[in-house]
Structures are given as structure tokens and as C-alpha cells.
Design a protein around this motif. Structure first.
Motif, short mmCIF file in Angstrom:
data_model
loop_
_atom_site.label_atom_id
_atom_site.label_comp_id
_atom_site.label_asym_id
_atom_site.label_seq_id
_atom_site.Cartn_x
_atom_site.Cartn_y
_atom_site.Cartn_z
N ILE A 5 -17.99 -5.17 18.63
CA ILE A 5 -16.74 -4.40 18.58
C ILE A 5 -17.04 -2.92 18.36
O ILE A 5 -16.40 -2.05 18.94
N ASP A 65 -17.99 -1.38 21.63
CA ASP A 65 -16.77 -1.27 22.43
C ASP A 65 -17.06 -1.12 23.93
O ASP A 65 -17.50 -2.06 24.56
N GLU A 87 -11.62 -3.37 28.09
CA GLU A 87 -11.20 -3.63 26.72
C GLU A 87 -11.85 -4.92 26.26
O GLU A 87 -12.26 -5.75 27.07
#
Length: 103
Positions: free
Chosen positions: A13, A16, A88
Motif C-alpha cells: 500500500i 501504491d 488504484e
């Protein structure tokens, strides 16, 4: 596979977009390289059947280098197109993360 199973999710995360683009580049470029390799292999086998006497001459030297480039260069170049898409990270049902194209 770690991010899909939820292992080290925090690390991915934090990466990203870098992780998502790297993932898509590897996935797309290797898929295209595999498809091109199948085409070159089929051409190789067909030439062995049609021209058995000239087969060795056809698949040596510069022609062999061209065959290798036909297998890998299109995949590596087309894979670069994934860097221009917005991505995303989406949480999957098992708690892992999966990169997705936004559009």
C-alpha cells in the motif's frame, strides 16, 4: 502473490502506484512475449516441415537474432503502455490487495 493473499499489505500500500504499474508491466509484457514466442515457434516448426534441407541455414546467424527480437521486443515495448494508465489498489474479499486500472 503476497499482496493478493494479504501478506505484507502495508508495504504494498505504501508503494501504491509503483507496485501497480510494475505489476501490470510484468503481467502484460510477459503475456505478449508468450504470444509472440508461440508464433515464432510455430513458424520454426512449419519451416522445418516445408524446407527440411534449408532449415539449418534459415535459423542461424542474424535470422536467429531477428526471431529472438520478434519474441521479446514487442512485448517489452507494449508493456510500457501500461505506465500511462491510472491505477488504484483495491482490497479483495480475502483481505489482500489487487491493482486495477481506473478507466
Amino acid at each position: 502473490m503476497f499482496p493478493k493473499f494479504g501478506i505484507f499489505s502495508g508495504f504494498y500500500i505504501r508503494l501504491d502506484g509503483i507496485y501497480a504499474h510494475f505489476y501490470f508491466y510484468i503481467a502484460w509484457s510477459t503475456g505478449i512475449c508468450q504470444a509472440m514466442s508461440v508464433s515464432v515457434l510455430a513458424t520454426n516448426r512449419l519451416s522445418a516441415l516445408i524446407f527440411p534441407g534449408n532449415y539449418q541455414k534459415m535459423w542461424m546467424g542474424i535470422r536467429l537474432k531477428i526471431a529472438v527480437m520478434v519474441q521479446f521486443l514487442p512485448g517489452l515495448l507494449i508493456g510500457c503502455l501500461t505506465f500511462f494508465n491510472r491505477t488504484e489498489l483495491v482490497v479483495s474479499e480475502n483481505g489482500g490487495i489487487v491493482p486495477k486500472f481506473m478507466e
